[in-house]
Design a protein around this motif. Structure first.
Motif, PDB file in Angstrom:
ATOM      1  N   ASN A 189       0.801  -1.221   0.000  1.00  0.00           N
ATOM      2  CA  ASN A 189       0.000   0.000   0.000  1.00  0.00           C
ATOM      3  C   ASN A 189       0.830   1.265   0.000  1.00  0.00           C
ATOM      4  O   ASN A 189       0.276   2.366   0.114  1.00  0.00           O
ATOM      5  N   ASN A 190       2.126   1.111  -0.089  1.00  0.00           N
ATOM      6  CA  ASN A 190       3.023   2.256  -0.005  1.00  0.00           C
ATOM      7  C   ASN A 190       3.924   2.380  -1.223  1.00  0.00           C
ATOM      8  O   ASN A 190       4.263   1.384  -1.864  1.00  0.00           O
ATOM      9  N   LEU A 191       4.320   3.581  -1.489  1.00  0.00           N
ATOM     10  CA  LEU A 191       5.366   3.820  -2.469  1.00  0.00           C
ATOM     11  C   LEU A 191       6.687   3.389  -1.856  1.00  0.00           C
ATOM     12  O   LEU A 191       6.897   3.546  -0.657  1.00  0.00           O
ATOM     13  N   VAL A 192       7.584   2.844  -2.670  1.00  0.00           N
ATOM     14  CA  VAL A 192       8.897   2.438  -2.171  1.00  0.00           C
ATOM     15  C   VAL A 192       9.966   3.257  -2.893  1.00  0.00           C
ATOM     16  O   VAL A 192       9.828   3.565  -4.076  1.00  0.00           O
ATOM     17  N   ALA A 193      11.006   3.604  -2.155  1.00  0.00           N
ATOM     18  CA  ALA A 193      12.062   4.437  -2.724  1.00  0.00           C
ATOM     19  C   ALA A 193      13.422   4.005  -2.216  1.00  0.00           C
ATOM     20  O   ALA A 193      13.539   3.338  -1.178  1.00  0.00           O
ATOM     21  N   TRP A 194      14.424   4.394  -2.959  1.00  0.00           N
ATOM     22  CA  TRP A 194      15.812   4.227  -2.542  1.00  0.00           C
ATOM     23  C   TRP A 194      16.461   5.609  -2.462  1.00  0.00           C
ATOM     24  O   TRP A 194      16.291   6.436  -3.357  1.00  0.00           O
ATOM     25  N   PHE A 195      17.178   5.816  -1.386  1.00  0.00           N
ATOM     26  CA  PHE A 195      17.986   7.014  -1.185  1.00  0.00           C
ATOM     27  C   PHE A 195      19.417   6.572  -0.948  1.00  0.00           C
ATOM     28  O   PHE A 195      19.689   5.404  -0.676  1.00  0.00           O
ATOM     29  N   ARG A 196      20.337   7.505  -1.016  1.00  0.00           N
ATOM     30  CA  ARG A 196      21.722   7.201  -0.693  1.00  0.00           C
ATOM     31  C   ARG A 196      22.360   8.391  -0.003  1.00  0.00           C
ATOM     32  O   ARG A 196      21.935   9.531  -0.174  1.00  0.00           O
ATOM     33  N   GLN A 197      23.380   8.091   0.781  1.00  0.00           N
ATOM     34  CA  GLN A 197      24.080   9.136   1.510  1.00  0.00           C
ATOM     35  C   GLN A 197      25.563   8.850   1.531  1.00  0.00           C
ATOM     36  O   GLN A 197      25.996   7.802   2.041  1.00  0.00           O
ATOM     37  N   ARG A 223       2.921   2.318  -5.813  1.00  0.00           N
ATOM     38  CA  ARG A 223       2.352   1.098  -5.250  1.00  0.00           C
ATOM     39  C   ARG A 223       2.061   0.044  -6.301  1.00  0.00           C
ATOM     40  O   ARG A 223       2.307  -1.141  -6.105  1.00  0.00           O
ATOM     41  N   GLY A 224       1.514   0.470  -7.429  1.00  0.00           N
ATOM     42  CA  GLY A 224       1.121  -0.475  -8.472  1.00  0.00           C
ATOM     43  C   GLY A 224       2.274  -1.038  -9.280  1.00  0.00           C
ATOM     44  O   GLY A 224       2.111  -1.994 -10.026  1.00  0.00           O
ATOM     45  N   GLY A 225       3.454  -0.427  -9.123  1.00  0.00           N
ATOM     46  CA  GLY A 225       4.623  -0.928  -9.831  1.00  0.00           C
ATOM     47  C   GLY A 225       4.794  -0.408 -11.242  1.00  0.00           C
ATOM     48  O   GLY A 225       5.660  -0.883 -11.982  1.00  0.00           O
ATOM     49  N   PHE A 226       3.996   0.590 -11.626  1.00  0.00           N
ATOM     50  CA  PHE A 226       4.092   1.090 -12.996  1.00  0.00           C
ATOM     51  C   PHE A 226       4.792   2.449 -13.069  1.00  0.00           C
ATOM     52  O   PHE A 226       5.579   2.700 -13.973  1.00  0.00           O
ATOM     53  N   ASP A 227       4.493   3.320 -12.142  1.00  0.00           N
ATOM     54  CA  ASP A 227       5.105   4.651 -12.156  1.00  0.00           C
ATOM     55  C   ASP A 227       6.426   4.615 -11.419  1.00  0.00           C
ATOM     56  O   ASP A 227       6.504   4.149 -10.282  1.00  0.00           O
ATOM     57  N   THR A 228       7.457   5.120 -12.091  1.00  0.00           N
ATOM     58  CA  THR A 228       8.773   5.178 -11.480  1.00  0.00           C
ATOM     59  C   THR A 228       9.392   6.547 -11.719  1.00  0.00           C
ATOM     60  O   THR A 228       8.964   7.302 -12.606  1.00  0.00           O
ATOM     61  N   HIS A 229      10.374   6.843 -10.911  1.00  0.00           N
ATOM     62  CA  HIS A 229      11.115   8.098 -11.083  1.00  0.00           C
ATOM     63  C   HIS A 229      12.545   7.862 -10.641  1.00  0.00           C
ATOM     64  O   HIS A 229      12.781   7.171  -9.643  1.00  0.00           O
ATOM     65  N   TYR A 230      13.493   8.420 -11.384  1.00  0.00           N
ATOM     66  CA  TYR A 230      14.908   8.264 -11.086  1.00  0.00           C
ATOM     67  C   TYR A 230      15.581   9.631 -11.047  1.00  0.00           C
ATOM     68  O   TYR A 230      15.215  10.537 -11.812  1.00  0.00           O
ATOM     69  N   THR A 231      16.576   9.754 -10.223  1.00  0.00           N
ATOM     70  CA  THR A 231      17.405  10.939 -10.299  1.00  0.00           C
ATOM     71  C   THR A 231      18.221  10.856 -11.588  1.00  0.00           C
ATOM     72  O   THR A 231      18.552   9.756 -12.071  1.00  0.00           O
ATOM     73  N   ASN A 232      18.537  11.991 -12.152  1.00  0.00           N
ATOM     74  CA  ASN A 232      19.158  12.015 -13.481  1.00  0.00           C
ATOM     75  C   ASN A 232      20.461  11.225 -13.553  1.00  0.00           C
ATOM     76  O   ASN A 232      20.762  10.601 -14.570  1.00  0.00           O
ATOM     77  N   SER A 233      21.228  11.245 -12.491  1.00  0.00           N
ATOM     78  CA  SER A 233      22.554  10.632 -12.541  1.00  0.00           C
ATOM     79  C   SER A 233      22.522   9.110 -12.645  1.00  0.00           C
ATOM     80  O   SER A 233      23.542   8.494 -12.972  1.00  0.00           O
ATOM     81  N   VAL A 234      21.376   8.493 -12.377  1.00  0.00           N
ATOM     82  CA  VAL A 234      21.305   7.033 -12.435  1.00  0.00           C
ATOM     83  C   VAL A 234      20.412   6.534 -13.558  1.00  0.00           C
ATOM     84  O   VAL A 234      20.313   5.309 -13.773  1.00  0.00           O
ATOM     85  N   LYS A 235      19.765   7.416 -14.259  1.00  0.00           N
ATOM     86  CA  LYS A 235      18.885   6.996 -15.353  1.00  0.00           C
ATOM     87  C   LYS A 235      19.659   6.189 -16.385  1.00  0.00           C
ATOM     88  O   LYS A 235      20.739   6.557 -16.804  1.00  0.00           O
ATOM     89  N   GLY A 236      19.054   5.073 -16.781  1.00  0.00           N
ATOM     90  CA  GLY A 236      19.704   4.201 -17.755  1.00  0.00           C
ATOM     91  C   GLY A 236      20.675   3.218 -17.138  1.00  0.00           C
ATOM     92  O   GLY A 236      21.139   2.294 -17.817  1.00  0.00           O
ATOM     93  N   ARG A 237      20.989   3.393 -15.864  1.00  0.00           N
ATOM     94  CA  ARG A 237      21.924   2.489 -15.184  1.00  0.00           C
ATOM     95  C   ARG A 237      21.266   1.721 -14.040  1.00  0.00           C
ATOM     96  O   ARG A 237      21.630   0.578 -13.777  1.00  0.00           O
ATOM     97  N   PHE A 238      20.337   2.340 -13.369  1.00  0.00           N
ATOM     98  CA  PHE A 238      19.661   1.725 -12.225  1.00  0.00           C
ATOM     99  C   PHE A 238      18.215   1.407 -12.594  1.00  0.00           C
ATOM    100  O   PHE A 238      17.580   2.165 -13.344  1.00  0.00           O
ATOM    101  N   THR A 239      17.700   0.328 -12.020  1.00  0.00           N
ATOM    102  CA  THR A 239      16.304  -0.050 -12.223  1.00  0.00           C
ATOM    103  C   THR A 239      15.685  -0.441 -10.888  1.00  0.00           C
ATOM    104  O   THR A 239      16.209  -1.326 -10.204  1.00  0.00           O
ATOM    105  N   ILE A 240      14.609   0.208 -10.546  1.00  0.00           N
ATOM    106  CA  ILE A 240      13.888  -0.128  -9.329  1.00  0.00           C
ATOM    107  C   ILE A 240      12.749  -1.081  -9.681  1.00  0.00           C
ATOM    108  O   ILE A 240      12.135  -0.975 -10.742  1.00  0.00           O
TER     109      ILE A 240
END
Length: 123
Positions: free
Chosen positions: A31-39, A53-70
């Protein structure tokens, strides 16, 4: 009480890959959105990626686009972050978080956090 546990971090050479996992207790995950952060040391915690929640909408920070997949498996209450073509600047402690944020990128909007897993990328 909801608990999150990250795993999969480690030391990898530049250009390598890692797959982080985030397992949760409780039934709130789906029932929740899931995210990854880093420090990184001496820096603020920054947004990396999020999935709705549904697994369809995603968002990435620009520096990882094309390299990371959630991704997420709601049946197993588990989230993943597949990281490829890693760079030394990806070195950080990676945290899983979930909640119902109105602003996906805002660290203050997330209710539940794990303890993090260290990712170190050597050049």
């Amino acid at each position: 009480q909801v608990q999150l546990q990250e795993s999969g971090g480690g030391l990898v050479q530049a250009g390598g890959s890692l797959r982080l996992s985030c397992t949760t207790s409780g039934r709130a995950f789906s029932n929740n959105l899931v995210a990854w952060f880093r420090q990184a040391p001496g820096k603020d915690r920054e947004f990396v990626a999020a999935m709705a929640r549904g697994g369809f909408d995603t968002h990435y920070t620009n520096s990882v686009k094309g390299r990371f997949t959630i991704s997420r498996d709601n049946a197993k209450s588990t989230a993943f972050l597949q990281m490829s073509n890693l760079k030394p600047e990806d070195t950080a402690r990676y945290y899983c978080a979930f909640g119902l944020p109105s602003q996906w990128l805002d660290v203050r909007e997330y209710t539940y956090w794990g303890q993090g897993t260290q990712v170190t990328v050597s050049s």
